[in-house]
Enzyme design. Sequence first.
Site, short mmCIF file in Angstrom:
data_model
loop_
_atom_site.label_atom_id
_atom_site.label_comp_id
_atom_site.label_asym_id
_atom_site.label_seq_id
_atom_site.Cartn_x
_atom_site.Cartn_y
_atom_site.Cartn_z
N LYS A 154 8.25 3.13 46.91
CA LYS A 154 7.12 2.39 47.31
C LYS A 154 7.46 0.87 46.51
O LYS A 154 7.24 0.85 45.15
CB LYS A 154 5.89 3.00 46.91
CG LYS A 154 4.84 1.92 47.07
CD LYS A 154 3.62 2.22 46.48
CE LYS A 154 3.65 1.13 45.13
NZ LYS A 154 3.72 -0.40 45.71
N GLY A 169 8.08 -1.34 35.83
CA GLY A 169 6.87 -2.13 35.84
C GLY A 169 5.92 -2.00 34.62
O GLY A 169 6.86 -2.16 33.50
N GLU A 178 10.84 2.15 33.03
CA GLU A 178 11.34 0.89 32.81
C GLU A 178 10.31 0.03 32.40
O GLU A 178 9.79 -0.29 33.34
CB GLU A 178 12.33 0.62 33.57
CG GLU A 178 13.41 1.61 33.51
CD GLU A 178 14.37 1.44 32.43
OE1 GLU A 178 14.24 0.23 31.66
OE2 GLU A 178 15.12 2.70 32.21
N CYS A 196 12.64 -8.52 32.35
CA CYS A 196 12.05 -7.65 31.14
C CYS A 196 13.29 -7.78 29.91
O CYS A 196 13.12 -7.94 28.87
CB CYS A 196 12.13 -6.17 31.55
SG CYS A 196 13.60 -5.59 32.33
N GLU A 219 4.60 -10.10 26.30
CA GLU A 219 5.35 -10.44 27.44
C GLU A 219 4.56 -11.37 28.21
O GLU A 219 3.50 -11.19 28.79
CB GLU A 219 5.69 -9.27 28.31
CG GLU A 219 6.86 -9.38 29.40
CD GLU A 219 7.11 -8.25 29.82
OE1 GLU A 219 6.26 -7.53 30.46
OE2 GLU A 219 8.33 -7.89 30.18
P1 NAD Z 1 3.26 -3.64 37.59
O1 NAD Z 1 3.29 -2.78 36.85
O2 NAD Z 1 2.24 -4.60 38.23
O3 NAD Z 1 3.69 -3.03 39.25
C1 NAD Z 1 4.89 -2.19 39.44
C2 NAD Z 1 4.55 -1.18 40.60
O4 NAD Z 1 3.61 -0.24 40.25
C3 NAD Z 1 4.44 -2.11 42.02
O5 NAD Z 1 5.20 -1.50 43.03
C4 NAD Z 1 2.91 -1.61 42.17
O6 NAD Z 1 2.53 -1.56 43.30
C5 NAD Z 1 2.90 -0.41 41.48
N1 NAD Z 1 1.43 0.18 40.84
C6 NAD Z 1 0.32 -0.60 40.32
N2 NAD Z 1 -0.65 0.04 40.00
C7 NAD Z 1 -0.27 1.27 40.29
C8 NAD Z 1 -1.17 2.68 40.25
N3 NAD Z 1 -2.26 2.62 39.64
N4 NAD Z 1 -0.36 3.81 40.55
C9 NAD Z 1 0.90 3.71 40.85
N5 NAD Z 1 1.42 2.46 41.29
C10 NAD Z 1 0.98 1.48 40.73
O7 NAD Z 1 4.55 -4.61 37.43
P2 NAD Z 1 4.97 -5.73 37.96
O8 NAD Z 1 3.98 -6.77 37.55
O9 NAD Z 1 5.61 -5.69 39.42
O10 NAD Z 1 6.46 -5.82 37.19
C11 NAD Z 1 6.58 -6.53 36.26
C12 NAD Z 1 6.84 -5.68 34.80
O11 NAD Z 1 7.90 -4.86 35.05
C13 NAD Z 1 7.14 -6.52 33.44
O12 NAD Z 1 6.34 -5.84 32.55
C14 NAD Z 1 8.61 -6.14 33.35
O13 NAD Z 1 9.06 -6.22 32.06
C15 NAD Z 1 8.74 -4.82 34.00
N6 NAD Z 1 10.20 -4.70 34.19
C16 NAD Z 1 10.98 -3.73 33.58
C17 NAD Z 1 12.33 -3.68 33.90
C18 NAD Z 1 13.12 -2.66 33.10
O14 NAD Z 1 14.23 -2.36 33.45
N7 NAD Z 1 12.77 -2.34 31.85
C19 NAD Z 1 12.70 -4.17 35.23
C20 NAD Z 1 12.00 -5.06 35.74
C21 NAD Z 1 10.80 -5.24 35.50
#
Ligand code: NAD
Length: 493
Positions: free
Chosen positions: A177, A230, A252, A286, A387
């Site tokens: 997803k 995320g 992650e 990230c 962040e």
């Molecule tokens: P987010 O947490 O808003 O969303 C990530 C995913 O989670 C999306 O697919 C979203 O639809 C889903 N999601 C949201 N609410 C949910 C719920 N209640 N239940 C299940 N799924 C849900 O994150 P984002 O804004 O898309 O991404 C940015 C974040 O990701 C930043 O904090 C970044 O640092 C992190 N990130 C980390 C890495 C790593 O490797 N550590 C890599 C890339 C991004």
Amino acid sequence: MLDSFRFDRLFIDGEWTVPLDGGVRGSIDPATGKVWGDVAYGGIKDIDRAVAAARAAFEGPWRRMPGWERAAILRRFADLYATQIDALARIETQDNGRAVRESRGDIGLHPQYWHWFASLADKLSGRTIPMDDSVHAFTSRLPVGVVGTITPWNVPLMAATWKLGPALAAGCTVVLKPAEQTPASSLALARLFQEAGFPPGVVNVVPGDGPAAGAHLVAHPGVDKIAFTGEGATAKTILKTGADTLKRFSFELGGKAPHIIFADADIEQALNAATGSAWALCGQSCALGSRILVERPVYDRVVAAFRERAARVRVGMPLDPATHMGPQAHHQQLDKTLSYIDIGRREGADLVAGGSRIDSPDLAGGYFVEPTVFAGVRPDMRIAQEEIFGPVAAIIPFDGEEEAVSIANGTPYGLAAGLWTSDTGRAHRVANRIEAGIVWVNTYRYIRWSTPYGGFKTSGWGRENGIEALDSYLETRTTIISTTGRFADPFAS
Ligand code: NAD
């Protein structure tokens, strides 16, 4: 193959299908703020269908297939992926605004990831455990089962590659997803899975909203593991949502990476890495060095160089190969970045470059922000602790190793760090004290298929890439066989 691809259907059980309870929505091009195409979004019934298909494929062909056959399909996929780099880069850039020169560079590495994970698929062996002569004990490594992968908008294909590569090599099946803001490239990926000949149901791709489709996938009793990239806040919600099923989780999450520049470093090289990292992906990654810690003797020089280089960043339409930095990926992220710039100003940091949205006529409507530099940042300021995920560099002065380590470790995050020094002893001493899953010395953001990647502290659970990545998609079974067949009667005397 992907040039005329349509994004208005879901990929479930090997077929392209209309959403049952989702729909088709316009996906926004962040460079214009306008819809660029129609994309399918699934709902709860679509997730149910996808999980059922993944379960049937897991119980059916996939887990029983010899590892070398899974490897062969994965290699075929890797070769196919390599032929589609340009198309995939264009699709991802259209959807999330990352400059195409960057998307292409990143996506161009992915075939090697897929080949590397393919090469592990037939090497999932356990071990023999030496015991006394009465038993033969050994372990076997088995796939966890059906994996729900939930990915973010900044690097959709990279996140999918890092998760699906080891999951499929391990013999798991997957429901992917992608983030609701950037679903297109994951659907294109599904087209390649189909073409490569994966059995139906092994990979299913269902874009959808996080709190609806995502949460349903997390709570689903038919899903054995969630692999999530995320935000930390979302990870906490996911843990609560999935608690009743006690499934496995890997996370992650975010980072606030320190990029430490000692006065004895090769400063020009350090600047190349530090400025490149501050504004790559428009600040939306990230691992970027968003805190630049600079030893005082070279502090003024570094600040001046950041100011000068900020003026050289070509901000523009992301599909133009000359563009260095595109827009923020969506409107909420634009608002978040601008609000942190405001916070930095109010906290008293010294704004030395950028600081505004760009609204020139050629970029009107897009979510563009100037490359921004704050100097004189104190480690306790919010712009140094939280962040931002925008092109905002926070430069913090320090004196000596002790203070550098203390500032570097002084946030809740622990994903990545960089340090620049010409003193080998110092490199080892300081690297050894940094609380981060990866530390780069005299280089930055070198990440490959074979090097484990993940966070200490609130930056995550588990590791992606490397042999370690496979572990979270495998269970260990211990088998103990009697060599004598004798088992004493416990009630004989
Ligand atoms: P987010 O947490 O808003 O969303 C990530 C995913 O989670 C999306 O697919 C979203 O639809 C889903 N999601 C949201 N609410 C949910 C719920 N209640 N239940 C299940 N799924 C849900 O994150 P984002 O804004 O898309 O991404 C940015 C974040 O990701 C930043 O904090 C970044 O640092 C992190 N990130 C980390 C890495 C790593 O490797 N550590 C890599 C890339 C991004």
